[in-house]
Design a protein around this motif. Structure first.
Motif, PDB file in Angstrom:
ATOM      1  N   GLN A 650      28.037  18.557  12.838  1.00 37.77           N
ATOM      2  CA  GLN A 650      26.899  17.986  13.555  1.00 37.77           C
ATOM      3  C   GLN A 650      26.707  18.672  14.909  1.00 37.77           C
ATOM      4  OE1 GLN A 650      28.878  16.121  11.724  1.00 37.77           O
ATOM      5  NE2 GLN A 650      27.453  15.094  10.347  1.00 37.77           N
ATOM      6  N   LEU A 653      25.221  22.015  14.592  1.00 34.21           N
ATOM      7  CA  LEU A 653      23.779  21.883  14.382  1.00 34.21           C
ATOM      8  C   LEU A 653      23.077  21.602  15.699  1.00 34.21           C
ATOM      9  CD1 LEU A 653      23.754  19.878  11.060  1.00 34.21           C
ATOM     10  CD2 LEU A 653      22.998  22.208  11.422  1.00 34.21           C
ATOM     11  N   VAL A 654      23.718  20.770  16.539  1.00 31.07           N
ATOM     12  CA  VAL A 654      23.103  20.471  17.832  1.00 31.07           C
ATOM     13  C   VAL A 654      22.975  21.760  18.652  1.00 31.07           C
ATOM     14  CG1 VAL A 654      23.464  19.299  20.025  1.00 31.07           C
ATOM     15  CG2 VAL A 654      23.805  18.073  17.906  1.00 31.07           C
ATOM     16  N   SER A 656      22.519  24.827  17.548  1.00 33.82           N
ATOM     17  CA  SER A 656      21.372  25.610  17.074  1.00 33.82           C
ATOM     18  C   SER A 656      20.076  24.926  17.449  1.00 33.82           C
ATOM     19  CB  SER A 656      21.400  25.827  15.560  1.00 33.82           C
ATOM     20  OG  SER A 656      22.605  25.437  15.030  1.00 33.82           O
ATOM     21  N   PHE A 657      20.078  23.581  17.366  1.00 34.40           N
ATOM     22  CA  PHE A 657      18.881  22.822  17.678  1.00 34.40           C
ATOM     23  C   PHE A 657      18.487  23.037  19.140  1.00 34.40           C
ATOM     24  CE2 PHE A 657      16.755  18.611  18.362  1.00 34.40           C
ATOM     25  CZ  PHE A 657      15.729  18.835  17.484  1.00 34.40           C
ATOM     26  N   LEU A 660      17.182  26.497  19.643  1.00 36.07           N
ATOM     27  CA  LEU A 660      15.823  26.613  19.110  1.00 36.07           C
ATOM     28  C   LEU A 660      14.815  26.008  20.077  1.00 36.07           C
ATOM     29  CD1 LEU A 660      14.061  27.288  16.602  1.00 36.07           C
ATOM     30  CD2 LEU A 660      14.430  24.946  15.885  1.00 36.07           C
ATOM     31  N   LEU A 661      15.113  24.790  20.542  1.00 34.96           N
ATOM     32  CA  LEU A 661      14.197  24.124  21.464  1.00 34.96           C
ATOM     33  C   LEU A 661      14.039  24.932  22.744  1.00 34.96           C
ATOM     34  CD1 LEU A 661      14.733  20.273  21.407  1.00 34.96           C
ATOM     35  CD2 LEU A 661      12.765  21.608  20.701  1.00 34.96           C
ATOM     36  N   LEU A 664      11.858  27.896  22.151  1.00 36.18           N
ATOM     37  CA  LEU A 664      10.463  27.505  21.978  1.00 36.18           C
ATOM     38  C   LEU A 664       9.836  27.170  23.326  1.00 36.18           C
ATOM     39  CD1 LEU A 664      10.644  25.360  18.733  1.00 36.18           C
ATOM     40  CD2 LEU A 664       9.383  27.466  19.062  1.00 36.18           C
ATOM     41  N   VAL A 665      10.584  26.416  24.149  1.00 35.11           N
ATOM     42  CA  VAL A 665      10.065  26.049  25.456  1.00 35.11           C
ATOM     43  C   VAL A 665       9.859  27.296  26.309  1.00 35.11           C
ATOM     44  CG1 VAL A 665      10.642  24.855  27.590  1.00 35.11           C
ATOM     45  CG2 VAL A 665      10.971  23.726  25.397  1.00 35.11           C
ATOM     46  N   ARG A 668       6.738  28.851  25.363  1.00 37.61           N
ATOM     47  CA  ARG A 668       5.617  28.031  25.822  1.00 37.61           C
ATOM     48  C   ARG A 668       5.361  28.281  27.307  1.00 37.61           C
ATOM     49  NH1 ARG A 668       1.625  25.991  27.024  1.00 37.61           N
ATOM     50  NH2 ARG A 668       0.980  23.810  26.877  1.00 37.61           N
TER      51      ARG A 668
END
Lengths: 670, 223
Positions: A650, A653-654, A656-657, A660-661, A664-665, A668
């Motif tokens: 878990q 995964l956090v 990578s999450f 990713l965020l 992306l930010v 942006r």
């Protein structure tokens, strides 16, 4: 100069390829011992050919060639100029002796895997040739790293033992730190449009800041390989771990490739030098020299002793290079040439006598399986050949005339003594101190060599088994004698050697030593005949004359009236080998005088102990002050990093999450 | 607003709804059903795109989605769940309300992120990009909050659905060869995961990933 059309560069390349082929042949051979040994002898022939070819190329105009290898659009450039040719001569000469010796040394079962050792040995030789021939940063790094890797495998060729593996690891780590610095240095040096050929680097414009950065990076990078002061720790560990011919190659030749690299970058790729670089190199060289020689004096393992002595000699070479830079920066090219010639001559000498001494220790270890000075002694009787060869080596390294070590140290001293002509008053104040340090180191080096030779070969054997030690076999003798001949000839005919070296100095500085080598072949006169000159043949004649006169005198005056009577035993009814001076005892004065340099652990026996044992360990302070804190720091950082690595899916995964965020930010926000 | 636009918006809204439903669902069988439902929505979205643009290969793509995501993969997963005897297992969720709140925040973030890209996109499906991104992130969040290996695989497949939806909504689908490749990859991944589950269960008698948490350095504990 050549009257037949003959180009040395393809010939040198051919020899490198020949060595690679020998290595591969060695890998494919059967466990048949004689077939494998012939390969080393064949390699020695290649070495001799290389020395002759490269000597031929000294003074010729540089020749270049492009190999159709490498990455697409990034071919390997090779170039043979005087500087490379000189180091190739050095390589060829040392390899001839060492490979001849290896023919007798690497008998089956002497290492964990003989076939692989043969492969690594010959690849090592070829890699060094490519380091010297490289003409672009890419080729240089490839060759340099191959050399480091192959030598690591050679150091750990007895990888059955844990301490050998850890010594090899230390070497590998330091080598990679150095390689990183060299890589960064090339990054700073790159040519005007990002070109990494040496040709482009030569023509690039640099601000003083970036030039200094490049020089300092080169000093660190090549210093790691050569063993300049804080990066010297691998030498005394790796040399005892490696088989003796490998130690000889590494100390005699590989350390010189680092000097070559420093000269290549410091004098060739960086056309303008600043006096401050010279002062840094000079100071670093002197400190390294003193440090090395003091530690050599207190060693009790003969290969560690020689390793520290290598550090000392490299320090001396670096000091000479530093002096050459100082002279050059002050526009005194004649003196710069003198200092540089001294440095190069000393490189050649060190390659000859240090290889000789390492091979001699190899023969001793082969015969006695002892490395500790406390268990040797009196080997001059069972091993006269090795003892004789080692005597020449120790005299040469101690800097005694008429051997080669004297010439280079004398030339360097002349350069130092002429430095009061420097315009900078501060430098004029520093240089006498530096000269004193140089003389001190030379004197202690002689002391070290007396210790080495005296404890190993003279006196009484400290172990009963030593009486049955066997002398070197014919191949080993041939190797030793070749190097002995090199030491003697370079010592007796230094003008011839200086002729060759002068081409290198002319190539790097634009001006050679001039009259010093142009004059009479008998005398070396670095500046002028009125000031100082040295004629080794006359010194030899003098020595021979005095010795024979004394011999005859003693013979006539005393032996004529010899009385034969029962020996008076001086109050010693029995004299045992434990009564003679030990290696520890011999080093004791140095240990006392220079105590602040060492970290000494003593175990004193209690006065009431029935069987008292005294134990003292002398260790390197820098190891505790620099290396261990670094190791702890790395371990702590690794500990922090490994907290990320706990095996919980878990959380992975956090990670990578979150990444990713964040990405992306980031997109942006732009 | 044309009919196609309204349809796509509807499908997108349903996508988001299923994503939230998956985030909240505890039963594994129900999760698989929701995955199949997403497959249906995806097929519908592709069909609409094909109808609007008239590209023939999009019909093929829709067929591929239908076969793979509505029939094959859910069937595989259902059989897996049955063979592993997990139908009645209830996943212990990490505090459902919190997860839902985090999910809402993620949707807002996703819309914010998609804003400039949607503005550039000239397709009819522009509003859907934010939702596609949101469902990717929600599927990721689901993987993080679950313990059972099967639900993580379902999360992975749901992520892939979200990506596929993004591709359809922004560029009218990917080139056929890419779509085929992805479809094959997903299929293979499903097989590999299936084999993995059996191995994990043989070793630990459970599919709970907590059993995999021994440290790589292995402090005295054997894996």
């Amino acid at each position: 100069m050549s009257f037949v059309s003959f180009s040395p560069l393809p010939c040198v390349l051919g020899i490198a390829v020949y060595w690679i082929a020998l290595g591969i042949l060695g890998l494919t051979q059967r466990a048949d011992r004689d077939a494998g040994r012939i390969l080393y002898a064949a390699g020695a022939a290649g070495g001799l050919l290389l020395a002759v070819t490269a000597a031929w190329a000294l003074g010729d105009a540089p020749t270049t060639v492009q190999l159709p290898l490498g990455l697409p659009g990034l071919p390997f450039h090779l170039r043979l100029d005087s500087l490379a040719a000189f180091f190739l001569v050095l390589l060829g000469l040392a390899v001839t002796g060492i490979s001849l010796f290896s023919t007798g040394y690497f008998t089956s079962g002497s290492t964990t895997n003989d076939r692989v050792t043969c492969l690594h040995y010959h690849f090592f030789l070829a890699a060094m040739v490519f380091v010297l021939l490289a003409d672009d940063a890419y080729m240089f790094m490839v060759a340099w790293e191959s050399m480091a890797l192959v030598s690591y495998f050679l150091v750990t060729s007895d990888h059955r033992f844990a301490e050998i593996r850890s010594a090899g690891f230390l070497y590998l780590v330091v080598a990679h730190v150095g390689a990183m610095a060299i890589l960064l240095c090339f990054g700073v040096l790159h040519g005007p449009d990002g070109g990494y050929t040496f040709e482009a680097m030569r023509s690039a414009d640099r601000t003083p800041f970036w030039a200094t950065t490049a020089f300092l990076l080169a000093l660190v990078g090549f210093g790691a390989k050569a063993g300049f002061l804080p990066l010297h720790a691998w030498l005394p560990e790796a040399h005892p771990a490696a088989p003796s011919p490998v130690s000889a190659l590494m100390s005699g030749v590989m350390l010189k490739t680092a000097i070559y690299g420093l000269l290549r970058i410091g004098f060739d790729l960086l056309p303008i030098q600043y006096a401050s670089w010279g002062v840094i190199a000079l100071a670093l060289g002197l400190v390294t020299m003193l440090y090395g020689v003091l530690f050599a004096a207190v060693q009790t393992d003969m290969k560690r002793l020689l390793a520290y002595s290598s550090i000392e000699n490299i320090g001396l070479v670096l000091a000479a290079i530093g002096l050459a830079i100082v002279f050059r920066a002050h526009a005194m090219p004649a003196l710069a040439a003198l200092a540089l010639c001294a440095a190069l001559f000393h490189c050649l000498n060190h390659a000859l006598f240090k290889s000789l001494l390492f091979l001699a220790t190899g023969a001793v270890m082969h015969a006695t399986s002892q490395r500790s000075l406390g268990r040797l002694g009196g080997l001059i009787h069972p091993m006269p050949w090795v003892a004789g060869a080692a005597l020449v080596g120790t005299l040469a390294i101690a800097g005694l005339p008429p051997l080669n070590g004297f010439v280079s140290e004398w030339l360097l001293l002349q350069a130092f003594l002429l430095s009061p002509e420097l315009p900078d008053p501060y430098l004029r104040m520093i240089v006498p101190v530096a000269t004193a340090a140089l003389v001190l180191a030379a004197a202690v080096a002689a002391y070290v060599m007396v210790k080495f030779y005296g404890v190993v070969f003279l006196g009484q054997p400290r172990e009963p088994s030593l009486r049955y030690a066997h002398d070197a076999d014919a191949w080993q003798r041939a190797g030793l004698l070749f190097l002995v001949a090199g030491c003697v000839l370079a010592g007796l005919f230094p003008v011839k050697v200086l002729h060759g070296i002068d081409h290198v100095a002319t190539g790097l500085l634009g001006r050679g030593m001039g009259d010093a080598v142009g004059g009479h072949w008998l005398h070396v006169t670095p500046v002028s005949a009125e000031r100082a000159s040295y004629s080794p043949l006359l010194v030899l004649a003098g020595i021979l004359g005095v010795v024979s006169a004394v011999f005859l005198y003693v013979r006539v005056r005393y032996h004529m009236r010899t009385r034969r009577a029962p020996a008076w035993d001086c109050g010693f009814p029995a004299q045992t080998s434990r009564m003679q001076d030990t290696a520890e005892g011999f080093g004791q004065p140095i240990k006392q005088i220079f105590e602040p340099f060492f970290r000494i652990e003593r175990e004193m026996p209690s006065p009431f102990d029935g069987a008292p044992r005294y134990r003292a360990r002398t260790e390197d302070k820098l190891w505790y002050a620099l290396y261990l804190p670094l190791v702890r720091l790395v371990e702590r950082i690794a500990g922090w990093v490994s907290r990320l690595q706990h095996g919980r899916i878990q959380w992975y995964l956090v990670y990578s999450f979150a990444t990713l965020l964040a990405l992306l930010v980031l997109i942006r926000c732009q | 607003m044309s009919l196609a636009n309204q349809l796509v918006d509807l499908i997108a809204a349903l996508m988001l709804l299923t994503s939230f439903a998956m985030l909240a669902q505890r039963r594994l069988t129900a999760l698989v059903d929701l995955l199949a439902l997403q497959g249906v929505l995806l097929t519908a979205a592709t069909l609409v795109a094909a109808w609007v643009t008239g590209h023939a290969h999009l019909y093929l793509s829709a067929l591929l989605s239908l076969v793979l995501k509505v029939v094959v993969l859910p069937t595989l997963l259902r059989r897996l769940v049955r063979r592993l005897d997990l139908q009645w297992d209830r996943e212990a969720l990490v505090n459902t309300p919190t997860t839902m709140l985090v999910g809402i925040v993620l949707v807002i973030v996703a819309f914010n992120l998609a804003l400039p890209i949607s503005a550039l996109s000239g397709s009819i499906l522009r509003g859907a990009l934010g939702i596609a991104l949101a469902s990717v992130l929600l599927a990721f969040l689901m993987m993080i909050t679950r313990r059972k290996a099967v639900s993580q695989v379902i999360g992975f497949l749901a992520m892939e659905n979200g990506l596929f939806f993004a591709a359809t909504s922004v560029t009218y689908g990917m080139p056929m060869i890419v779509e085929l490749g992805i479809a094959l990859d997903v299929l293979v991944a499903a097989f590999v995961f299936g084999i993995f589950f059996f191995r994990i269960r043989e070793t630990f008698d459970s599919l709970d990933t907590r059993h995999l948490e021994t440290h790589p350095a292995g402090e005295g504990e054997d894996v």
